[in-house]
Design a protein around this motif. Structure first.
Motif, short mmCIF file in Angstrom:
data_model
loop_
_atom_site.label_atom_id
_atom_site.label_comp_id
_atom_site.label_asym_id
_atom_site.label_seq_id
_atom_site.Cartn_x
_atom_site.Cartn_y
_atom_site.Cartn_z
N VAL A 44 0.83 -1.21 0.00
CA VAL A 44 0.00 0.00 0.00
C VAL A 44 0.85 1.25 0.00
O VAL A 44 0.48 2.27 -0.59
N ASP A 45 2.01 1.22 0.64
CA ASP A 45 2.88 2.40 0.65
C ASP A 45 3.34 2.77 -0.76
O ASP A 45 3.52 3.94 -1.06
N HIS A 47 1.57 1.84 -3.56
CA HIS A 47 0.41 1.91 -4.45
C HIS A 47 -0.79 2.57 -3.77
O HIS A 47 -1.90 2.06 -3.84
N ARG A 48 -0.56 3.69 -3.10
CA ARG A 48 -1.62 4.38 -2.36
C ARG A 48 -2.82 4.74 -3.23
O ARG A 48 -3.96 4.61 -2.79
N PHE A 51 -5.21 1.87 -3.25
CA PHE A 51 -5.87 1.75 -1.95
C PHE A 51 -7.03 2.75 -1.86
O PHE A 51 -8.13 2.41 -1.43
N GLN A 52 -6.80 3.96 -2.32
CA GLN A 52 -7.84 4.99 -2.28
C GLN A 52 -8.96 4.71 -3.29
O GLN A 52 -10.14 4.89 -2.99
#
Length: 92
Positions: A44-45, A47-48, A51-52
């Protein structure tokens, strides 16, 4: 007025201990569902935006896609058997 009471220490576990408490990694689930679905882990860090876009509220999070569309989500910590049972239900 707040009274000071002794605070309990917050337990901390490292990533390897977390992996042991959960199900080892996505590989454990991938092995269980070999030839029935593809399992991917996403950092996630790095590919934020993904995630959003998926509107995930926390980690860990399992998202089931079928034909490119989100069909189900399961958020939070769950033992491996709960994840396996949910996937079996979703794949019917």
């Amino acid at each position: 007025m707040r009274t000071d009471s002794p605070r309990k220490p917050i337990p901390h576990i490292g990533s390897s201990e977390f992996e042991d408490l959960t199900f080892g990694s996505e590989e454990a689930v991938a092995h269980e569902f070999n030839n029935r679905l593809n399992v991917y882990g996403v950092d996630v860090d790095k590919h934020r935006p993904l995630f959003q876009k998926l509107r995930l509220k926390g980690l860990p999070h399992l998202v089931l896609f079928r034909n490119g569309e989100v069909k189900a989500k399961l958020g939070g910590f769950h033992p491996k058997q709960i994840i396996v049972d949910k996937l079996e239900q979703w794949l019917k």
